[in-house]
Motif scaffolding. Structure first.
Motif, PDB file in Angstrom:
ATOM      1  N   THR A 116       0.837  -1.192   0.000  1.00  0.00           N
ATOM      2  CA  THR A 116       0.000   0.000   0.000  1.00  0.00           C
ATOM      3  C   THR A 116       0.873   1.243   0.000  1.00  0.00           C
ATOM      4  O   THR A 116       1.877   1.291   0.685  1.00  0.00           O
ATOM      5  N   SER A 117       0.468   2.223  -0.775  1.00  0.00           N
ATOM      6  CA  SER A 117       1.175   3.502  -0.726  1.00  0.00           C
ATOM      7  C   SER A 117       0.140   4.599  -0.484  1.00  0.00           C
ATOM      8  O   SER A 117      -1.031   4.440  -0.798  1.00  0.00           O
ATOM      9  N   GLY A 118       0.565   5.674   0.058  1.00  0.00           N
ATOM     10  CA  GLY A 118      -0.334   6.787   0.330  1.00  0.00           C
ATOM     11  C   GLY A 118      -0.144   7.307   1.731  1.00  0.00           C
ATOM     12  O   GLY A 118       0.756   6.885   2.442  1.00  0.00           O
ATOM     13  N   ARG A 119      -0.999   8.214   2.095  1.00  0.00           N
ATOM     14  CA  ARG A 119      -0.929   8.814   3.431  1.00  0.00           C
ATOM     15  C   ARG A 119      -2.338   8.952   3.977  1.00  0.00           C
ATOM     16  O   ARG A 119      -3.278   9.239   3.248  1.00  0.00           O
ATOM     17  N   ALA A 120      -2.438   8.779   5.252  1.00  0.00           N
ATOM     18  CA  ALA A 120      -3.699   9.051   5.930  1.00  0.00           C
ATOM     19  C   ALA A 120      -3.750  10.551   6.207  1.00  0.00           C
ATOM     20  O   ALA A 120      -2.724  11.183   6.432  1.00  0.00           O
ATOM     21  N   VAL A 121      -4.940  11.118   6.161  1.00  0.00           N
ATOM     22  CA  VAL A 121      -5.092  12.533   6.470  1.00  0.00           C
ATOM     23  C   VAL A 121      -5.992  12.677   7.684  1.00  0.00           C
ATOM     24  O   VAL A 121      -6.819  11.811   7.967  1.00  0.00           O
ATOM     25  N   ALA A 122      -5.818  13.769   8.372  1.00  0.00           N
ATOM     26  CA  ALA A 122      -6.673  14.053   9.527  1.00  0.00           C
ATOM     27  C   ALA A 122      -8.104  14.265   9.042  1.00  0.00           C
ATOM     28  O   ALA A 122      -8.323  14.816   7.955  1.00  0.00           O
ATOM     29  N   PRO A 123      -9.087  13.838   9.808  1.00  0.00           N
ATOM     30  CA  PRO A 123     -10.487  14.027   9.408  1.00  0.00           C
ATOM     31  C   PRO A 123     -10.845  15.493   9.132  1.00  0.00           C
ATOM     32  O   PRO A 123     -11.687  15.774   8.294  1.00  0.00           O
ATOM     33  N   THR A 124     -10.172  16.407   9.806  1.00  0.00           N
ATOM     34  CA  THR A 124     -10.450  17.824   9.566  1.00  0.00           C
ATOM     35  C   THR A 124     -10.058  18.232   8.151  1.00  0.00           C
ATOM     36  O   THR A 124     -10.645  19.153   7.588  1.00  0.00           O
ATOM     37  N   PHE A 125      -9.081  17.550   7.572  1.00  0.00           N
ATOM     38  CA  PHE A 125      -8.678  17.875   6.207  1.00  0.00           C
ATOM     39  C   PHE A 125      -9.803  17.551   5.230  1.00  0.00           C
ATOM     40  O   PHE A 125     -10.035  18.280   4.263  1.00  0.00           O
ATOM     41  N   LEU A 126     -10.512  16.470   5.474  1.00  0.00           N
ATOM     42  CA  LEU A 126     -11.631  16.117   4.598  1.00  0.00           C
ATOM     43  C   LEU A 126     -12.722  17.182   4.667  1.00  0.00           C
ATOM     44  O   LEU A 126     -13.318  17.534   3.644  1.00  0.00           O
ATOM     45  N   LEU A 127     -12.960  17.710   5.850  1.00  0.00           N
ATOM     46  CA  LEU A 127     -13.912  18.818   5.976  1.00  0.00           C
ATOM     47  C   LEU A 127     -13.378  20.077   5.301  1.00  0.00           C
ATOM     48  O   LEU A 127     -14.136  20.852   4.713  1.00  0.00           O
ATOM     49  N   TYR A 128     -12.071  20.271   5.383  1.00  0.00           N
ATOM     50  CA  TYR A 128     -11.448  21.442   4.760  1.00  0.00           C
ATOM     51  C   TYR A 128     -11.670  21.457   3.247  1.00  0.00           C
ATOM     52  O   TYR A 128     -11.830  22.521   2.644  1.00  0.00           O
ATOM     53  N   LEU A 129     -11.705  20.289   2.634  1.00  0.00           N
ATOM     54  CA  LEU A 129     -11.942  20.225   1.190  1.00  0.00           C
ATOM     55  C   LEU A 129     -13.284  20.861   0.830  1.00  0.00           C
ATOM     56  O   LEU A 129     -13.402  21.515  -0.210  1.00  0.00           O
ATOM     57  N   LEU A 130     -14.292  20.693   1.687  1.00  0.00           N
ATOM     58  CA  LEU A 130     -15.586  21.338   1.464  1.00  0.00           C
ATOM     59  C   LEU A 130     -15.458  22.858   1.541  1.00  0.00           C
ATOM     60  O   LEU A 130     -16.010  23.583   0.719  1.00  0.00           O
ATOM     61  N   LEU A 131     -14.722  23.332   2.528  1.00  0.00           N
ATOM     62  CA  LEU A 131     -14.494  24.772   2.678  1.00  0.00           C
ATOM     63  C   LEU A 131     -13.739  25.312   1.468  1.00  0.00           C
ATOM     64  O   LEU A 131     -14.100  26.338   0.900  1.00  0.00           O
ATOM     65  N   ASP A 132     -12.719  24.604   1.055  1.00  0.00           N
ATOM     66  CA  ASP A 132     -11.891  25.032  -0.069  1.00  0.00           C
ATOM     67  C   ASP A 132     -12.694  25.110  -1.367  1.00  0.00           C
ATOM     68  O   ASP A 132     -12.404  25.941  -2.225  1.00  0.00           O
ATOM     69  N   GLU A 133     -13.701  24.286  -1.499  1.00  0.00           N
ATOM     70  CA  GLU A 133     -14.551  24.292  -2.693  1.00  0.00           C
ATOM     71  C   GLU A 133     -15.726  25.268  -2.569  1.00  0.00           C
ATOM     72  O   GLU A 133     -16.574  25.334  -3.456  1.00  0.00           O
ATOM     73  N   GLY A 134     -15.790  26.002  -1.458  1.00  0.00           N
ATOM     74  CA  GLY A 134     -16.851  26.982  -1.269  1.00  0.00           C
ATOM     75  C   GLY A 134     -18.190  26.377  -0.878  1.00  0.00           C
ATOM     76  O   GLY A 134     -19.225  27.017  -0.997  1.00  0.00           O
ATOM     77  N   GLU A 135     -18.164  25.150  -0.379  1.00  0.00           N
ATOM     78  CA  GLU A 135     -19.400  24.464  -0.011  1.00  0.00           C
ATOM     79  C   GLU A 135     -19.863  24.771   1.408  1.00  0.00           C
ATOM     80  O   GLU A 135     -20.937  24.339   1.812  1.00  0.00           O
ATOM     81  N   CYS A 136     -19.037  25.491   2.171  1.00  0.00           N
ATOM     82  CA  CYS A 136     -19.418  25.902   3.522  1.00  0.00           C
ATOM     83  C   CYS A 136     -18.627  27.151   3.889  1.00  0.00           C
ATOM     84  O   CYS A 136     -17.655  27.498   3.232  1.00  0.00           O
ATOM     85  N   THR A 137     -19.054  27.804   4.952  1.00  0.00           N
ATOM     86  CA  THR A 137     -18.351  28.988   5.449  1.00  0.00           C
ATOM     87  C   THR A 137     -17.283  28.556   6.460  1.00  0.00           C
ATOM     88  O   THR A 137     -17.286  27.411   6.916  1.00  0.00           O
ATOM     89  N   VAL A 138     -16.425  29.481   6.823  1.00  0.00           N
ATOM     90  CA  VAL A 138     -15.419  29.188   7.848  1.00  0.00           C
ATOM     91  C   VAL A 138     -16.105  28.823   9.155  1.00  0.00           C
ATOM     92  O   VAL A 138     -15.716  27.878   9.830  1.00  0.00           O
TER      93      VAL A 138
END
Length: 73
Positions: free
Chosen positions: A8-30
């Motif tokens: 297996t290759s890759g990295r685990a990310v913190a769950p907050t990063f997955l939420l950050y992707l929504l913020l980065d795409e403009g799907e939620c406010t800060v």
């Protein structure tokens, strides 16, 4: 853990990063992002120092205006 697995290759990310992707795409406010992180961390019981530190290290967002100090590292 991923780095040590031969098949297996890759990295685990913190769950907050997955939420950050929504913020980065403009799907939620800060404010919504910060509240969702608060709900996630508290709901999963990730309130220890190391868990909180890892959660915020993963995202470039300052939630100090929205969260209590116990969830900010």
């Amino acid at each position: 853990m991923f780095d040590e697995a031969a098949e297996t290759s890759g990295r685990a990310v913190a769950p907050t990063f997955l939420l950050y992707l929504l913020l980065d795409e403009g799907e939620c406010t800060v404010a919504e992002f910060c509240q969702a992180c608060d709900d996630l961390l508290r709901g999963e019981g990730w309130t220890g120092y190391q868990a909180i530190q890892a959660a915020w290290k993963a995202v470039p967002v300052d939630c100090s205006d929205y969260l209590s100090d116990d969830l900010l590292a």
